[in-house]
Design an enzyme around this catalytic site. Structure first.
Site, PDB file in Angstrom:
ATOM      1  N   THR A  67      62.632  44.227  23.002  1.00 27.92           N
ATOM      2  CA  THR A  67      61.315  43.594  23.149  1.00 27.92           C
ATOM      3  C   THR A  67      61.339  42.162  22.634  1.00 27.92           C
ATOM      4  OG1 THR A  67      60.190  45.712  22.961  1.00 27.92           O
ATOM      5  CG2 THR A  67      58.889  43.774  22.432  1.00 27.92           C
ATOM      6  N   SER A  79      67.202  48.740  24.395  1.00 27.55           N
ATOM      7  CA  SER A  79      68.166  49.317  23.454  1.00 27.55           C
ATOM      8  C   SER A  79      68.596  50.730  23.823  1.00 27.55           C
ATOM      9  CB  SER A  79      67.650  49.243  22.017  1.00 27.55           C
ATOM     10  OG  SER A  79      66.520  50.043  21.823  1.00 27.55           O
TER      11      SER A  79
END
Ligand code: ASP
Length: 327
Positions: free
Chosen positions: A12, A58
């Site tokens: 993010t 991730s």
């Protein structure tokens, strides 16, 4: 002047809105763009080098990626002029990456992993403060010999205990049990506690497959059977309380042990240890008597990473790998 290398990996903290869906795409901003946006104030007299290692959400990161990241860390930290490393990363798996790197790197200099809950262009983003605080932490002499840490929302957490505790709030991380190591306040890094042990494993062969199976009331053995029939070398049972599993799981667990699979029982409780308190079918004592390893206070994901790394390092006494006196 101190020097910090920032290795960017996505998440993010490196995301932008997709113009069609209006939703965030993780990892579209590379490291240089991110640091430019970050506008590190000139009162921070630190030389910053940036390298984009990969740009991923991730959950898309693989252990191959992490071994590449380890290589980059080793390369940069071997240079005398580099004081520390900052890794920018998606928050969803920060706790896994940071603990893996903690086990496989062996440097006194600080290695700091950070991310953000809000994208850089979102109102009230935590991207830039987390990066700035991580850079300061990476320069701190007090974080020498501590292992890999996570810096988030002004706090410094050790990778062994850090856990994402909130899906979206900027107070996203916690260390259950032992608390955080320190804080960053007004540009100062205050370290209040440090671990007394350092873990390091030299990887000698491929990381083996290790699965996690969660245990719950009245659970059956089908996932354990499926795991046993696959090529796994290790199995983490996330038990309850002191490390109990459902009785219907026990026979299949014993078969896994007999097949040579290293089986570890952990607890889903946030604090406290697996222990041989009870004597009944499926208790930690029952499992231990049948060759299951007690995973002490390890979170199941951290226990998995430790078993993978322990097996890949050919550690001779894997049964003792979760034992604090091991170090
Ligand atoms: N989904 C994002 C990730 O890459 C979440 C984040 O970075 O906060 O982990």
């Amino acid at each position: 002047m101190k020097k910090v290398v920032v290795l960017s990996t996505g998440g993010t903290i490196a995301s932008k809105k997709n113009s069609d869906s209006g939703l965030l795409e993780s990892g579209v901003i590379n490291g240089d763009e991110l640091l430019e946006l970050c506008d590190i104030p000139s009162d921070i007299d630190i030389d910053i080098e940036v390298e984009s290692v990969f740009q991923k959400a991730s959950m898309h990161i693989t252990y191959e990626d992490l071994l590449l990241l380890k290589q980059k860390i080793d390369q940069h930290l071997s240079k005398p002029e580099v004081n520390g490393i900052v890794i920018t990363h998606g928050t969803d798996t920060i706790e896994e990456t940071s603990y893996f790197l903690n086990l496989v790197t062996n440097h006194a200099k600080p290695i700091v992993v950070t991310g953000s809950q809000r994208a850089p262009d979102e109102v009230g983003t935590d991207s830039f403060s987390n990066i700035k605080h991580s850079i300061l932490a990476a320069c701190s002499d007090d974080l020498y010999d501590v292992g890999v840490v996570v810096v988030f929302n002004e706090r410094i957490f050790h990778s062994k205990y850090v856990k994402k505790e909130h899906a979206s709030n900027i107070q996203g991380f916690n260390s259950f049990g032992f608390g955080y190591l320190g804080i960053i306040d007004n540009g100062y890094v205050h370290v209040h506690q440090k671990p007394i042990t350092n873990e390091y494993f030299e990887i000698k062969k491929d990381l083996p497959e290790v699965d996690i199976i969660k245990c719950y009331m009245d659970a059956d053995a089908k996932y354990i059977r499926t795991a046993r029939d696959s090529n796994i070398k290790g199995l983490i049972l996330e038990g309850v309380g002191r490390g109990q599993v459902a009785p219907a799981m026990v026979n299949e667990i014993i078969r896994c042990v007999e097949k040579g699979i290293k089986v570890v029982v952990t607890t889903s409780a946030e604090e406290g240890e697996v222990y041989t308190t009870y004597d009944y079918l499926g208790s930690a004592y029952d499992l231990f008597k049948n060759g299951v390893i007690l995973g002490r206070d390890y979170d199941s994901k951290k226990a998995r990473i430790k078993l993978m790394v322990g097996l890949a390092s050919e550690y001779p006494n894997i049964e003792r790998i979760y034992d604090p006196s091991f170090y």
